[in-house]
Scaffold this motif. Structure first.
Motif, short mmCIF file in Angstrom:
data_model
loop_
_atom_site.label_atom_id
_atom_site.label_comp_id
_atom_site.label_asym_id
_atom_site.label_seq_id
_atom_site.Cartn_x
_atom_site.Cartn_y
_atom_site.Cartn_z
N LEU A 30 0.82 -1.21 0.00
CA LEU A 30 0.00 0.00 0.00
C LEU A 30 0.86 1.26 0.00
O LEU A 30 0.55 2.24 -0.68
CB LEU A 30 -0.92 -0.01 1.23
CG LEU A 30 -1.85 1.20 1.40
CD1 LEU A 30 -3.02 1.09 0.45
CD2 LEU A 30 -2.35 1.29 2.85
N ASP A 31 1.96 1.23 0.76
CA ASP A 31 2.77 2.45 0.92
C ASP A 31 3.53 2.83 -0.33
O ASP A 31 4.09 3.93 -0.39
CB ASP A 31 3.72 2.29 2.12
CG ASP A 31 3.13 2.89 3.38
OD1 ASP A 31 3.76 3.74 3.99
OD2 ASP A 31 1.99 2.53 3.73
N ILE A 32 3.58 1.95 -1.34
CA ILE A 32 4.19 2.35 -2.62
C ILE A 32 3.35 3.47 -3.24
O ILE A 32 3.88 4.46 -3.74
CB ILE A 32 4.26 1.16 -3.59
CG1 ILE A 32 5.14 0.05 -3.02
CG2 ILE A 32 4.79 1.61 -4.96
CD1 ILE A 32 5.12 -1.24 -3.84
N GLN A 33 2.02 3.33 -3.20
CA GLN A 33 1.12 4.24 -3.92
C GLN A 33 0.37 5.21 -3.01
O GLN A 33 -0.27 6.13 -3.52
CB GLN A 33 0.09 3.42 -4.71
CG GLN A 33 0.67 2.55 -5.82
CD GLN A 33 1.05 3.35 -7.04
OE1 GLN A 33 0.97 4.58 -7.04
NE2 GLN A 33 1.51 2.68 -8.08
N ILE A 34 0.46 5.06 -1.69
CA ILE A 34 -0.40 5.88 -0.82
C ILE A 34 -0.05 7.36 -0.90
O ILE A 34 -0.89 8.23 -0.66
CB ILE A 34 -0.33 5.38 0.64
CG1 ILE A 34 -1.52 5.92 1.45
CG2 ILE A 34 1.01 5.75 1.29
CD1 ILE A 34 -1.67 5.30 2.82
N VAL A 35 1.19 7.69 -1.27
CA VAL A 35 1.60 9.10 -1.34
C VAL A 35 1.32 9.71 -2.71
O VAL A 35 1.45 10.92 -2.89
CB VAL A 35 3.11 9.26 -1.01
CG1 VAL A 35 3.42 8.75 0.38
CG2 VAL A 35 3.98 8.57 -2.05
#
Length: 517
Positions: A30-35
């Motif tokens: 998730l943290d690849i795209q959350i930003v």
């Protein structure tokens, strides 16, 4: 089957521990795209330039790509439980550090450490699913893993946009803290699938580790930054490419000649695994590419904010969730090769339908393409996962799982680089062609300018003719961008058509893998 190879019964403790591992994998992906939908807010928060802020994503990806293949040997040395606990703890601590970052430099460092430490959680889950569960339970487990691995990138921009608009960009990272602590505690308490083997450290290939880190890190840097900086015209990218080639040659030489290599490539001798990795690469292109390009279209052409974009993108995630039980049943009744062909065909068709864009395309125009694409993802992921890893010997699973997941991430990274390159080149081409045709010498253009100038003159002061010209220029730019997005989506659809033609090369699995205990 001998007692030594008989799988033990899967207990409630195993299920709790494994589910906690899946949650950890979800957070890491998730943290690849959350930003991605909140970079403007982060940029303002840490006073970064437009060039610097892109490293909030790039640093995470580079570090994660380095860790994924390394996780196999770490799990053999320290055991699955220890590797996952250290990874989850480090990921959680670095998430908190990212939220507390005081400038762009500190945020980039913390993001890199977050990606590196969290990267071990992804392949460890895949390997554990094959070593912990007997063959008759793997179909259901594969559905759960596939749903998580494909939903996370899709939900990332939606969740990120909601958190940033409702609270602040800091919550993109703070949201990981409590789940991260719970995952750490549950895995430590309930996971016990293998033992540490310190003998693996004998003759540890430190040089191979250095070459691998340089090769993967510079490769990720070049493909991420190349489209933004005119590729080899930029000195840093040119140097990175030279280092990438040199370290890549040294890495493969070391892996093929050293007696205890940092990454074993023997799994690629298995045709199913090799082709499965290629399919994983293609799925990475489609998964990450579609999640990147559609928000870009909706933001630049339709002018939607991050929350509105998230609502449109949620259709894909909703149909992914709905397809999970269907895909699970299909995996038990259909030849996995046929299921894979159906999935690839549907995904490619969904992307092709997405390519029929106009400047007015909105929620309902995009509903069917996204529904088809979302429904097909599980039909791609489950058979590829089983065909690639399902027939490998247990001793190769941890290492092979790292390589398999690495290919999906590399597919995403290289796919994004290719998309950005197509966006730049095709926009220049379409803009040139449209500009050549939209001239006052063309019938109707002068009438259009006069009509716009007349309306402008009645509501504004100043040069109405110049204002009309700017309006027409804006229309030309918009239509050039629509044509460019269409080209990108057509290229992605062609990639899936090519992958579909390779499905006859996959062998039907002749045997299943016994649980590794």
């Amino acid at each position: 089957m001998t007692a030594a190879h008989a799988p033990r019964a899967v207990t409630a403790r195993d299920w709790i521990g494994f589910f906690a591992m899946v949650v950890g994998m979800f957070m890491a992906i998730l943290d690849i795209q959350i930003v991605s939908s909140s970079l403007a807010e982060i940029q303002a928060g840490v006073s970064a330039s437009a060039d610097e802020i892109s490293w909030v994503q790039t640093s995470y990806l580079i570090a994660e790509v380095i860790m994924i293949p390394l996780s196999g040997i770490l799990a053999r040395v320290l055991s699955t439980r220890w590797v996952f606990v250290v990874s989850a703890t480090g990921f959680t601590c670095m998430s908190l550090a990212c939220a507390l970052a005081w400038n762009i430099e500190s945020l980039i460092v913390f993001r890199a450490l977050q990606g590196f430490l969290g990267g071990a959680m992804i392949p460890t889950v895949f390997a554990t699913s094959f070593s912990l569960f007997p063959p008759e339970k793997r179909a259901g487990v594969s559905v759960m893993i596939g749903l998580v691995a494909t939903m996370a990138p899709t939900l990332g921009p939606t969740l990120g946009g909601y958190l940033t608009q409702s609270l602040s960009w800091h919550w993109l990272f703070l949201i990981n803290v409590v789940p991260g602590l719970l995952v750490t505690g549950l895995v430590w308490t309930f996971v016990n699938v293998d033992k540490a083997d310190l003998s693996v450290l004998k003759g540890f290939d430190l040089a191979g580790l250095l070459f691998m880190a340089l090769f993967l890190g510079t490769l990720e840097f070049v493909v991420e930054e190349g489209p933004r900086n005119d590729w080899f015209e930029d000195h840093a990218i040119a140097v990175g490419a030279v280092v990438c080639v040199a370290s890549g040659v040294l890495f493969f030489w070391r892996v093929l000649t050293y007696h205890n290599p940092i990454v074993g490539l023997r799994a690629f001798k298995d045709r199913n695994f090799a082709i499965g990795c290629l399919f994983s690469f293609v799925i990475g292109v489609g998964l990450y590419g579609s999640v990147y390009i559609m928000p870009l279209f909706l933001g630049q052409i339709r002018g939607l904010n991050s929350l509105q974009i998230g609502m449109v993108m949620f259709v894909t995630g909703m149909f992914q969730f709905m397809s999970a039980p269907v895909a699970g049943m299909m995996s038990k009744k259909l030849d996995l090769r046929l299921m894979l062909a159906i999935g690839l065909g549907m995904f490619g068709s969904g992307i092709y339908l997405n390519s029929i864009l106009t400047a007015e395309s909105d929620f309902w125009e995009l509903f069917l393409p996204q529904a088809v694409r979302g429904f097909s993802l599980m039909m791609c992921f489950i058979p590829v996962n089983t065909l690639a890893l399902g027939t490998l010997p247990p001793a190769q699973l941890k290492n092979a799982s790292g390589l398999y997941n690495l290919m999906r991430n590399l597919g995403g990274a290289i796919g994004l680089a290719a998309i950005n390159t197509v966006l730049i080149d095709r926009y220049a081409l379409h803009m040139s062609r449209l500009s050549d045709n939209v001239t006052v010498a063309r019938p109707g253009i002068q009438d259009m300018l006069d009509g716009i100038a007349g309306r402008m003159g009645s509501i504004m002061q100043g040069d109405a003719d110049l204002a009309a010209l700017k309006v027409v220029q804006g229309i030309v730019h918009r239509e050039a961008m629509v044509l460019t997005f269409t080209d990108c989506l057509l290229v992605m659809a062609c990639v899936f058509a090519f992958a579909l033609m390779l499905t006859p090369l996959v062998r039907k699995p002749r045997q299943t893998v016994p649980a590794d205990h």
